[in-house]
Design an enzyme around this catalytic site. Structure first.
Site, PDB file in Angstrom:
ATOM      1  N   SER A  25       0.376  -1.547  -0.178  1.00 27.58           N
ATOM      2  CA  SER A  25      -0.079   0.090   0.385  1.00 27.58           C
ATOM      3  C   SER A  25       0.965   1.289  -0.198  1.00 27.58           C
ATOM      4  CB  SER A  25      -1.246  -0.320   1.611  1.00 27.58           C
ATOM      5  OG  SER A  25      -0.666   0.535   2.378  1.00 27.58           O
ATOM      6  N   TYR A  58      -3.339   0.859  -3.149  1.00 24.62           N
ATOM      7  CA  TYR A  58      -4.514   0.722  -2.346  1.00 24.62           C
ATOM      8  C   TYR A  58      -4.033   1.825  -0.942  1.00 24.62           C
ATOM      9  CZ  TYR A  58      -3.631  -2.724   1.301  1.00 24.62           C
ATOM     10  OH  TYR A  58      -2.533  -3.289   1.968  1.00 24.62           O
ATOM     11  N   ALA A  74       5.946  -3.952  -1.910  1.00 22.03           N
ATOM     12  CA  ALA A  74       7.051  -3.975  -2.926  1.00 22.03           C
ATOM     13  C   ALA A  74       7.260  -2.606  -3.650  1.00 22.03           C
ATOM     14  CB  ALA A  74       6.419  -4.367  -4.043  1.00 22.03           C
TER      15      ALA A  74
END
Length: 127
Positions: A25, A58, A74
């Site tokens: 996120s 998100y 990531a």
């Protein structure tokens, strides 16, 4: 027919954290989320101005007024602390609504404090 339109944007935010060991996120100061109309858990596109990388993730709300912009998981591989990013949310809408739609564009300073909010972009202007 539905069109994909820009819903809200945070322009030239500064990355304050990059946390590779987080689940995923982007954490965004809740004040910036509210101003841009972007919701918690909403899908966003993040564009790194420094290196051209683009990613989707998100949102997670960060402490209000903190200025936090943290790429987590990531995504932290694609942004470094101090990089400038553009965060964009999109919405699907009917063509009739899209023709009348005005997105929220939030301009921030180097500390991710709101400088100005606009409802449209004009070619050639960064503010």
């Amino acid at each position: 027919m539905f069109l994909t339109m820009m819903k809200g944007k945070i322009h030239r935010a500064t990355v304050t954290e990059a946390n590779l060991n987080y689940v995923g996120s982007i954490t965004i100061d809740e004040e910036l989320l509210d101003a841009s109309g972007i919701l918690p858990n909403e899908k966003v596109q993040v564009v790194n101005i420094n290196n051209g990388a683009r990613l989707e993730t998100y949102t997670i709300p960060g402490p209000r007024g903190s200025g936090i912009i943290s790429l987590n998981g990531a995504a932290a591989r694609l942004c470094q602390i101090g990089d400038k990013v553009i965060i964009i949310a999109y919405a699907l809408m009917e063509e009739k609504e899209a023709k009348q739609w005005q997105p929220k564009v939030v301009f921030v300073d180097e500390y991710n404090k709101i400088v100005k909010i606009k409802e449209k972009e004009i070619h050639g202007q960064t503010e």
